[in-house]
Design a protein around this motif. Sequence first.
Motif, PDB file in Angstrom:
ATOM      1  N   UNK A 114      57.252  61.541  24.899  1.00  0.00           N
ATOM      2  CA  UNK A 114      56.715  60.254  24.479  1.00  0.00           C
ATOM      3  C   UNK A 114      55.219  60.251  24.762  1.00  0.00           C
ATOM      4  N   UNK A 115      54.413  60.031  23.732  1.00  0.00           N
ATOM      5  CA  UNK A 115      52.955  60.023  23.870  1.00  0.00           C
ATOM      6  C   UNK A 115      52.454  58.609  23.598  1.00  0.00           C
ATOM      7  N   UNK A 116      51.852  57.993  24.620  1.00  0.00           N
ATOM      8  CA  UNK A 116      51.362  56.618  24.524  1.00  0.00           C
ATOM      9  C   UNK A 116      49.837  56.639  24.499  1.00  0.00           C
ATOM     10  N   UNK A 117      49.252  55.966  23.515  1.00  0.00           N
ATOM     11  CA  UNK A 117      47.795  55.904  23.389  1.00  0.00           C
ATOM     12  C   UNK A 117      47.328  54.521  23.822  1.00  0.00           C
ATOM     13  N   UNK A 118      46.458  54.485  24.843  1.00  0.00           N
ATOM     14  CA  UNK A 118      45.975  53.225  25.407  1.00  0.00           C
ATOM     15  C   UNK A 118      44.446  53.208  25.451  1.00  0.00           C
ATOM     16  N   UNK A 119      43.897  52.039  25.723  1.00  0.00           N
ATOM     17  CA  UNK A 119      42.448  51.918  25.884  1.00  0.00           C
ATOM     18  C   UNK A 119      41.987  52.606  27.157  1.00  0.00           C
ATOM     19  N   UNK A 120      40.765  53.054  27.144  1.00  0.00           N
ATOM     20  CA  UNK A 120      40.191  53.734  28.306  1.00  0.00           C
ATOM     21  C   UNK A 120      40.176  52.836  29.539  1.00  0.00           C
ATOM     22  N   UNK A 121      39.939  51.527  29.345  1.00  0.00           N
ATOM     23  CA  UNK A 121      39.793  50.613  30.474  1.00  0.00           C
ATOM     24  C   UNK A 121      41.096  49.924  30.878  1.00  0.00           C
ATOM     25  N   UNK A 157      53.389  60.998  28.292  1.00  0.00           N
ATOM     26  CA  UNK A 157      52.012  61.477  28.247  1.00  0.00           C
ATOM     27  C   UNK A 157      51.139  60.287  27.870  1.00  0.00           C
ATOM     28  N   UNK A 158      50.249  59.875  28.765  1.00  0.00           N
ATOM     29  CA  UNK A 158      49.344  58.766  28.480  1.00  0.00           C
ATOM     30  C   UNK A 158      48.007  59.329  28.024  1.00  0.00           C
ATOM     31  N   UNK A 159      47.585  58.940  26.829  1.00  0.00           N
ATOM     32  CA  UNK A 159      46.324  59.401  26.256  1.00  0.00           C
ATOM     33  C   UNK A 159      45.366  58.218  26.220  1.00  0.00           C
ATOM     34  N   UNK A 160      44.210  58.362  26.872  1.00  0.00           N
ATOM     35  CA  UNK A 160      43.193  57.308  26.897  1.00  0.00           C
ATOM     36  C   UNK A 160      41.868  57.889  26.382  1.00  0.00           C
ATOM     37  N   UNK A 161      41.615  57.769  25.084  1.00  0.00           N
ATOM     38  CA  UNK A 161      40.408  58.362  24.493  1.00  0.00           C
ATOM     39  C   UNK A 161      39.128  57.783  25.085  1.00  0.00           C
ATOM     40  N   UNK A 162      38.063  58.566  25.020  1.00  0.00           N
ATOM     41  CA  UNK A 162      36.755  58.096  25.493  1.00  0.00           C
ATOM     42  C   UNK A 162      36.309  56.866  24.721  1.00  0.00           C
ATOM     43  N   UNK A 163      36.572  56.854  23.413  1.00  0.00           N
ATOM     44  CA  UNK A 163      36.268  55.691  22.577  1.00  0.00           C
ATOM     45  C   UNK A 163      37.577  55.002  22.207  1.00  0.00           C
ATOM     46  N   UNK A 164      37.669  53.708  22.444  1.00  0.00           N
ATOM     47  CA  UNK A 164      38.909  52.990  22.159  1.00  0.00           C
ATOM     48  C   UNK A 164      39.251  53.052  20.674  1.00  0.00           C
ATOM     49  N   UNK A 165      40.485  53.354  20.337  1.00  0.00           N
ATOM     50  CA  UNK A 165      40.897  53.387  18.926  1.00  0.00           C
ATOM     51  C   UNK A 165      40.761  52.001  18.302  1.00  0.00           C
ATOM     52  N   UNK A 166      40.080  51.891  17.160  1.00  0.00           N
ATOM     53  CA  UNK A 166      39.892  50.578  16.541  1.00  0.00           C
ATOM     54  C   UNK A 166      41.129  50.056  15.818  1.00  0.00           C
ATOM     55  N   UNK A 167      42.084  50.938  15.508  1.00  0.00           N
ATOM     56  CA  UNK A 167      43.270  50.512  14.775  1.00  0.00           C
ATOM     57  C   UNK A 167      44.416  51.489  15.054  1.00  0.00           C
ATOM     58  N   UNK A 168      45.586  51.162  14.492  1.00  0.00           N
ATOM     59  CA  UNK A 168      46.765  51.989  14.748  1.00  0.00           C
ATOM     60  C   UNK A 168      46.589  53.409  14.214  1.00  0.00           C
ATOM     61  N   UNK A 169      46.001  53.541  13.040  1.00  0.00           N
ATOM     62  CA  UNK A 169      45.827  54.877  12.471  1.00  0.00           C
ATOM     63  C   UNK A 169      44.991  55.758  13.393  1.00  0.00           C
TER      64      UNK A 169
END
Length: 209
Positions: A49-56, A70-82
Amino acid sequence: MTTRRLFAIVPAAGRSRRMGTHKLLLTLGTETVIQRLVRGLSSQGITKIVIVARRDDVLLKKHLADLQVDLVQPESDPPDMKSSVQYALRWIEEHYQPEEEEGWLLVPADHPVLEQSVIDELCQSWERCPADVMIPTYQNRKGHPTFFRWSLAGEIFRLSEEQGINALWQSRNIQPYLQECDVPEILLDLDTPEDFDALSKKYGTDKKN
């Protein structure tokens, strides 16, 4: 257990503006919204299970610390689901190198009443699915999760900025297989306080399986 790996992608980078509070941490029954979803996705048919969350989003990170995700927190917050899905696909490619015939499924984080038994049945249907995309339906209404062959992962990055993921079958030569389900829970999400009140009344006293 399936011989082909299947990765669950959970976009969880929204700010819950309509809810007015962090909706994934709301308590529904004996668990929070995100805990219920992770439990539902803890199927033998799902590899990771891969969860994408905001950096903060420190609260969500702490909340998920003891769960097998697996928690993925990108350096730049994803602006949308895609964008969240694209981050997750890159993560899976880098860490797990899926084969083209393997798969991934997409389910928004605010679908807390998907039970593991339903996910099990859908995973089994996916194993037999002749198409590259499978969408569950209830009374002819499309729900979640949507299943994709890994060979389509690259197509997500070719979508234009204004196109959502459903453009794969709306504007490309991809015909999804519609898998009829007899459970309305595949349609239920959580956006507003009214949604939460309705789900709490119906599912708030549910116990773990």
